[in-house]
Design an enzyme around this catalytic site. Sequence first.
Site, PDB file in Angstrom:
ATOM      1  N   LYS A 103     -21.541  -2.637  10.101  1.00 58.68           N
ATOM      2  CA  LYS A 103     -20.980  -4.001  10.050  1.00 58.68           C
ATOM      3  C   LYS A 103     -19.466  -3.884   9.931  1.00 58.68           C
ATOM      4  O   LYS A 103     -18.882  -4.099   8.881  1.00 58.68           O
ATOM      5  CB  LYS A 103     -21.562  -4.743   8.827  1.00 58.68           C
ATOM      6  CG  LYS A 103     -21.197  -6.199   8.765  1.00 58.68           C
ATOM      7  CD  LYS A 103     -21.971  -6.883   7.633  1.00 58.68           C
ATOM      8  CE  LYS A 103     -21.423  -8.275   7.383  1.00 58.68           C
ATOM      9  NZ  LYS A 103     -20.482  -8.339   6.295  1.00 58.68           N
ATOM     10  N   HIS A 140       0.840  -1.207   0.000  1.00 53.61           N
ATOM     11  CA  HIS A 140       0.000   0.000   0.000  1.00 53.61           C
ATOM     12  C   HIS A 140       0.875   1.257   0.000  1.00 53.61           C
ATOM     13  O   HIS A 140       0.626   2.206  -0.750  1.00 53.61           O
ATOM     14  CB  HIS A 140      -0.886   0.064   1.258  1.00 53.61           C
ATOM     15  CG  HIS A 140      -1.945  -0.970   1.364  1.00 53.61           C
ATOM     16  ND1 HIS A 140      -2.147  -1.708   2.518  1.00 53.61           N
ATOM     17  CD2 HIS A 140      -2.898  -1.388   0.487  1.00 53.61           C
ATOM     18  CE1 HIS A 140      -3.168  -2.518   2.349  1.00 53.61           C
ATOM     19  NE2 HIS A 140      -3.646  -2.356   1.120  1.00 53.61           N
ATOM     20  N   ARG A 165      -1.774  -6.676  -8.467  1.00 60.69           N
ATOM     21  CA  ARG A 165      -0.640  -7.552  -8.117  1.00 60.69           C
ATOM     22  C   ARG A 165      -0.522  -8.727  -9.073  1.00 60.69           C
ATOM     23  O   ARG A 165       0.568  -9.228  -9.328  1.00 60.69           O
ATOM     24  CB  ARG A 165      -0.822  -8.112  -6.695  1.00 60.69           C
ATOM     25  CG  ARG A 165      -0.629  -7.101  -5.604  1.00 60.69           C
ATOM     26  CD  ARG A 165      -1.087  -7.639  -4.275  1.00 60.69           C
ATOM     27  NE  ARG A 165      -2.528  -7.947  -4.357  1.00 60.69           N
ATOM     28  CZ  ARG A 165      -3.317  -8.115  -3.321  1.00 60.69           C
ATOM     29  NH1 ARG A 165      -2.824  -8.063  -2.101  1.00 60.69           N
ATOM     30  NH2 ARG A 165      -4.609  -8.362  -3.476  1.00 60.69           N
ATOM     31  N   SER A 217      -3.302  -7.709   2.958  1.00 63.22           N
ATOM     32  CA  SER A 217      -3.686  -7.506   4.359  1.00 63.22           C
ATOM     33  C   SER A 217      -4.184  -8.815   4.967  1.00 63.22           C
ATOM     34  O   SER A 217      -3.919  -9.110   6.132  1.00 63.22           O
ATOM     35  CB  SER A 217      -4.784  -6.445   4.447  1.00 63.22           C
ATOM     36  OG  SER A 217      -4.287  -5.191   4.038  1.00 63.22           O
TER      37      SER A 217
END
Length: 160
Positions: free
Chosen positions: A42, A18, A92, A130
């Site tokens: 949520k 990132h 990616r 992540s």
Amino acid sequence: MTLHAVYPGSFDPLHNGHLDIIERSSRLVGALTVAVLHNPLKDTARLGVETRLGILREMTADFENVSVETFEGLLIDYVRRRGAHAVVKSIRNAADFEYEAQMAHLNRQLGGGLETLFLLAAPAWSFVSSTRVKELWRYGADVSGLVPGATLKALAKPSR
Ligand code: PNS
């Protein structure tokens, strides 16, 4: 015209891939807003939104044209509200391409021509996500080569 781009994401947590995209895209545009998705109804993120904002602000403090905000709802609505011109995304691999191409087409069609600018992830970070960082951390692996110190500190805290 100053090109204002938005780099959206969950950033749960921020990793080196990132940061590389933030650094590279900030050199290409006049203003870059890193926009952290927050769903108050949520919120399943590992790190709370304030923690994610704090990490990003700390790590981008030296970038003069980068700001960090949070957004809820649709990205196209947020981009319109902010008067931004484009979205920045990273690719990616082929799986990212499939997913991101669909999002980019939908955002362009529904967002009045909103364009998405794609940067290829640097080879060094092309295997970092992540999700993998969180999994590795959970099992006690050393992720210090994948994330900045601010992320390590936040993951180590019991609170979100
Ligand atoms: O870091 P992530 O989780 O891959 O980021 C995904 C994000 C936040 C960019 C994406 O989920 C998003 O734009 N969410 C906002 C809702 C939205 O606009 N959906 C678009 C459907 S085409």
